[in-house]
Design a protein around this motif. Structure first.
Motif, PDB file in Angstrom:
ATOM      1  N   ASP A 106     -23.446  65.248   8.808  1.00  0.00           N
ATOM      2  CA  ASP A 106     -22.193  64.594   8.435  1.00  0.00           C
ATOM      3  C   ASP A 106     -21.162  64.718   9.554  1.00  0.00           C
ATOM      4  O   ASP A 106     -20.507  63.749   9.917  1.00  0.00           O
ATOM      5  N   GLY A 109     -24.859  57.852   6.976  1.00  0.00           N
ATOM      6  CA  GLY A 109     -24.213  57.247   5.813  1.00  0.00           C
ATOM      7  C   GLY A 109     -24.684  57.849   4.507  1.00  0.00           C
ATOM      8  O   GLY A 109     -23.894  58.075   3.583  1.00  0.00           O
ATOM      9  N   THR A 110     -25.971  58.153   4.425  1.00  0.00           N
ATOM     10  CA  THR A 110     -26.531  58.756   3.214  1.00  0.00           C
ATOM     11  C   THR A 110     -25.933  60.136   2.977  1.00  0.00           C
ATOM     12  O   THR A 110     -25.525  60.465   1.861  1.00  0.00           O
ATOM     13  N   SER A 146     -22.060  62.518  12.530  1.00  0.00           N
ATOM     14  CA  SER A 146     -22.220  61.091  12.254  1.00  0.00           C
ATOM     15  C   SER A 146     -21.043  60.255  12.751  1.00  0.00           C
ATOM     16  O   SER A 146     -21.139  59.029  12.772  1.00  0.00           O
ATOM     17  N   GLN A 186     -19.453  62.974  -0.328  1.00  0.00           N
ATOM     18  CA  GLN A 186     -18.369  62.386  -1.116  1.00  0.00           C
ATOM     19  C   GLN A 186     -18.661  62.499  -2.610  1.00  0.00           C
ATOM     20  O   GLN A 186     -17.766  62.778  -3.406  1.00  0.00           O
ATOM     21  N   TRP A 187     -19.924  62.295  -3.001  1.00  0.00           N
ATOM     22  CA  TRP A 187     -20.306  62.438  -4.407  1.00  0.00           C
ATOM     23  C   TRP A 187     -20.036  63.856  -4.885  1.00  0.00           C
ATOM     24  O   TRP A 187     -19.471  64.066  -5.956  1.00  0.00           O
ATOM     25  N   GLU A 243     -23.104  61.280   4.202  1.00  0.00           N
ATOM     26  CA  GLU A 243     -21.679  61.126   3.925  1.00  0.00           C
ATOM     27  C   GLU A 243     -21.453  60.772   2.452  1.00  0.00           C
ATOM     28  O   GLU A 243     -20.577  61.332   1.792  1.00  0.00           O
ATOM     29  N   ARG A 244     -22.258  59.864   1.922  1.00  0.00           N
ATOM     30  CA  ARG A 244     -22.135  59.497   0.505  1.00  0.00           C
ATOM     31  C   ARG A 244     -22.462  60.676  -0.402  1.00  0.00           C
ATOM     32  O   ARG A 244     -21.811  60.883  -1.428  1.00  0.00           O
ATOM     33  N   LEU A 245     -23.441  61.465  -0.031  1.00  0.00           N
ATOM     34  CA  LEU A 245     -23.795  62.644  -0.812  1.00  0.00           C
ATOM     35  C   LEU A 245     -22.643  63.651  -0.821  1.00  0.00           C
ATOM     36  O   LEU A 245     -22.299  64.201  -1.875  1.00  0.00           O
ATOM     37  N   SER A 278     -16.195  64.429  -5.177  1.00  0.00           N
ATOM     38  CA  SER A 278     -15.530  63.694  -6.258  1.00  0.00           C
ATOM     39  C   SER A 278     -16.019  64.118  -7.642  1.00  0.00           C
ATOM     40  O   SER A 278     -15.313  63.913  -8.632  1.00  0.00           O
ATOM     41  N   ASN A 279     -17.187  64.721  -7.733  1.00  0.00           N
ATOM     42  CA  ASN A 279     -17.720  65.144  -9.030  1.00  0.00           C
ATOM     43  C   ASN A 279     -17.572  66.634  -9.303  1.00  0.00           C
ATOM     44  O   ASN A 279     -18.046  67.113 -10.339  1.00  0.00           O
TER      45      ASN A 279
END
Length: 127
Positions: A36, A99-100, A39, A106-107, A102-104, A110-111
């Motif tokens: 991350d 990107g994968t 990236s 962020q998930w 980074e999304r993980l 946020s959760n």
């Protein structure tokens, strides 16, 4: 490595599939944080990575970078200065994970309220 020949289709559910080793590597928090961090696309010095990734020891960071370099996800550039300057960046292959990851991340961020609540409820009710 001959036992890996049993898995020509790279099915991660097959017990001898070498793709499981990749998943094992990617399941490490320091690996995910490094991917991350790198990236963004720029080359980063070792000490900057260590500062950016609070809590990682010099030894663990060094080992993690070596493993990622061996897997072809990170490249190491040494410049002939005194002392030598060493910078790290994602390879083209490593960048495909950026990107994968980074999304993980962020998930996860946020959760966290929902996860913390679920843990609290679980702990209150017992197992």
């Amino acid at each position: 490595m001959a036992h890996y020949r049993e898995c020509p289709a790279y099915d991660v559910f097959a017990p001898n599939c070498p793709a499981r080793l990749v998943l094992e590597r990617l399941a490490d928090k320091w690996v995910l944080l490094l991917i991350d961090r790198l990236s963004a696309g720029e080359r980063v010095r070792f000490n900057q990575l260590r500062r950016d990734m609070a809590g990682v020891s010099q030894k663990v960071l060094s080992q993690t970078l070596k493993r990622l370099e061996r897997d072809g996800l990170v490249e190491r550039q040494v410049y002939p200065t005194v002392p030598p300057t060493v910078e790290y960046a994602l390879t083209e292959l490593g960048a495909t994970l950026g990107g994968t990851v980074e999304r993980l991340a962020q998930w996860a961020e946020s959760n966290m309220p929902a996860i913390l609540l679920a843990r609290q409820l679980y702990d209150q009710c017992g197992e």
